[in-house]
Enzyme design. Structure first.
Site, PDB file in Angstrom:
ATOM      1  N   HIS A 165       5.026  37.073  -7.784  1.00  0.00           N
ATOM      2  CA  HIS A 165       4.676  37.927  -8.898  1.00  0.00           C
ATOM      3  C   HIS A 165       3.850  37.321  -9.607  1.00  0.00           C
ATOM      4  CE1 HIS A 165       8.441  40.806  -8.708  1.00  0.00           C
ATOM      5  NE2 HIS A 165       8.547  39.877  -7.691  1.00  0.00           N
ATOM      6  N   ASP A 180       7.118  41.917 -16.373  1.00  0.00           N
ATOM      7  CA  ASP A 180       7.580  42.026 -15.016  1.00  0.00           C
ATOM      8  C   ASP A 180       8.710  42.649 -14.801  1.00  0.00           C
ATOM      9  OD1 ASP A 180       7.067  40.785 -12.048  1.00  0.00           O
ATOM     10  OD2 ASP A 180       9.284  40.590 -12.601  1.00  0.00           O
ATOM     11  N   ALA A 210      -1.204  28.354   4.140  1.00  0.00           N
ATOM     12  CA  ALA A 210      -2.655  28.611   4.960  1.00  0.00           C
ATOM     13  C   ALA A 210      -3.559  29.652   4.012  1.00  0.00           C
ATOM     14  CB  ALA A 210      -1.991  29.525   5.841  1.00  0.00           C
ATOM     15  N   GLN A 268      -4.279  32.372   3.227  1.00  0.00           N
ATOM     16  CA  GLN A 268      -4.253  33.704   3.793  1.00  0.00           C
ATOM     17  C   GLN A 268      -5.460  34.720   3.620  1.00  0.00           C
ATOM     18  OE1 GLN A 268      -0.222  35.383   4.536  1.00  0.00           O
ATOM     19  NE2 GLN A 268      -0.935  36.980   3.340  1.00  0.00           N
ATOM     20  N   GLU A 278      12.636  43.965  -0.908  1.00  0.00           N
ATOM     21  CA  GLU A 278      12.330  45.419  -0.519  1.00  0.00           C
ATOM     22  C   GLU A 278      11.401  45.570   0.890  1.00  0.00           C
ATOM     23  OE1 GLU A 278       8.341  44.126  -1.800  1.00  0.00           O
ATOM     24  OE2 GLU A 278      10.715  43.588  -2.097  1.00  0.00           O
TER      25      GLU A 278
END
Length: 447
Positions: free
Chosen positions: A17, A116, A321, A323, A362
């Site tokens: 988040h 949030d 990593a 990414q 989710e």
């Protein structure tokens, strides 16, 4: 001297988040010529991780942060699941948050707070200081649409039977109840379930809902959200994505990774990552922990002899990593992912088709969206008897997505390339996401 407009942002604990919040804040300050200042007020139930600190320490000049005092961990029951622990932490941080906003209001032209979804209990703080209030929904529009209709589904009892399906406004396929987010699969008397429903009711009280997606990715869901805003006087929705990292913060493995990738043929490498907290079951892979503990050597989680058997064909990185750089490398042909929303957007932006292996939260819902609605991923089937995904099935879907022999597979590759192009257009000048973003910021500047 006139004070700059200030926006407070309150991410929940956790990198998944924090990262999109930081990237969103960067876009706010960079595209508005230093007219806006952003301050992060960050709740925490533990000492900040090194990854978190590395992100916060390189923020642009017009963004600063305050890590709120750590809540007393003894105030949290030991058996709480992760979602409830995060929510309780945000709630216990309210006195600290109130104090921080009081100070910020006296020193700056504070006009809005961006929350949030786990920190909605702090809405009263915005109301008390007469500030605009927004939720930054760090996942997609389909999940936001589901969240808005959750109270109705709860009242109807539609979520009590895992074998049933539910229809979500703006989604062309129904979702099986068992594929819905983890919090709504608890018993209706469970604290996590109750808070999830109450949170969904609270969404209608905010001034706006900011969502990390774009029209070409979730057009039907975005249209449904806009229609709900017009017809039911629900909050205005701002689809401003894709908001992703442009470069990885951790550098420890980057050169090893990239040097290895440079030696591989184009589109020949399958990248596998389960995110910052995902693991497979012990039966599925030799491990059964999730955000609980960590062995001294992460490679010990892998099956015995795995690294030796694969060292001529693959590379295993035991920690973080890079990414973003990996997915942007020409040797990557596909991404086997846990279907976290950040990873999905990064894969879409770089035009990398996916193999969906959802784990929690989710992610099952995201997997359905990727495979059945957007159609840029394949998903291995679970064996009916064992409840596991057999190695033969995993090999089958890897071969399918990497080689792309039939028309359906070729269409996946074409669609992800088209979405990659559309993602660039969405955030460029006059793109759909840029227009939504500009209208939001203009509202802040004109207060």
């Amino acid at each position: 001297m006139e004070k700059n407009t200030c926006i407070a942002m309150i991410p929940s604990p956790g990198l998944s988040h924090l990262i999109p919040f930081v990237e969103f804040a960067k876009r706010v300050v960079q595209q508005n010529h230093n007219k806006i200042h952003v301050t992060f007020l960050i709740p925490t139930f533990g000492s900040p991780s090194s990854s978190m600190i590395s992100i916060l320490n390189v923020l642009p000049p017009n963004i600063d942060f305050t890590i709120l005092p750590q809540v007393n961990i003894q105030d949290l029951p030991h058996n709480l699941n992760l979602e409830t622990k995060i929510t309780r932490t945000c709630k216990l941080s309210l006195p600290f948050l109130h104090e921080a906003v009081t100070s910020l209001s006296s020193l700056t032209n504070l006009v809005a707070i961006v929350f949030d979804v786990f920190s909605v209990d702090a809405l009263d703080v915005a109301k008390k200081f007469n500030l605009l209030s927004y939720i930054f929904f760090t996942t997609g529009a389909v999940l936001l649409s589901f969240s808005l209709c959750l109270p109705m589904l709860d009242e109807s009892g539609s979520l009590t039977d895992l074998t049933k399906t539910v229809n979500i406004p703006g989604c062309v396929v129904p979702f099986q109840v068992k594929d819905l987010p983890d919090p709504v699969l608890h018993e209706r008397s469970n604290e996590t379930y109750i808070h999830c429903v109450e949170m969904s009711k609270t969404l209608s009280l905010f001034d706006g809902l900011i969502v990390n997606t774009f029209t070409d990715l979730e057009g039907d869901a975005i249209s449904a959200l806009h229609e709900k805003h017009l017809n039911e006087n629900s909050p205005c929705v701002y689809p401003v994505g894709p908001i992703i990292q442009t470069k990885s913060t951790g550098k420890e493995n980057q050169w090893e990774f990239i040097e290895w990738l440079n030696k591989q043929p184009p589109k020949s490498v399958l990248y596998i990552s389960f995110g910052s907290g995902g693991t497979l079951s012990q039966d599925q892979l030799n491990d059964s922990a999730y955000l609980i503990g960590q062995k001294e050597d992460p490679l010990n989680y892998l099956p015995s002899g795995f690294c030796d058997r694969t060292k001529r064909q693959g590379l295993v990185i035991p920690s973080w990593a890079p990414q973003v750089e990996v997915l942007g490398h020409g040797s990557i042909g596909a991404f086997l992912s846990h279907c976290g929303w950040n990873s999905i957007l990064e894969s879409v932006v770089h035009g990398i088709p996916m193999i969906a292996l959802p784990l929690f939260a989710e992610q099952r819902m995201n997997a359905v969206l990727l495979t059945e609605v957007i159609k840029v991923a394949v998903r291995p089937k679970v064996d009916d008897e064992s409840g596991l995904i057999k190695r033969e099935e995993i090999a089958k879907v890897i071969k399918r997505i990497m080689e792309g022999d039939d028309d359906d597979d070729l269409e996946i590759h074409k669609r992800i390339k088209d979405l990659s192009d559309a993602a660039f257009v969405a955030i460029s000048e006059n793109g759909s996401s840029q227009r939504a973003f500009s209208s939001l910021v203009l509202k802040w500047l004109n207060i």
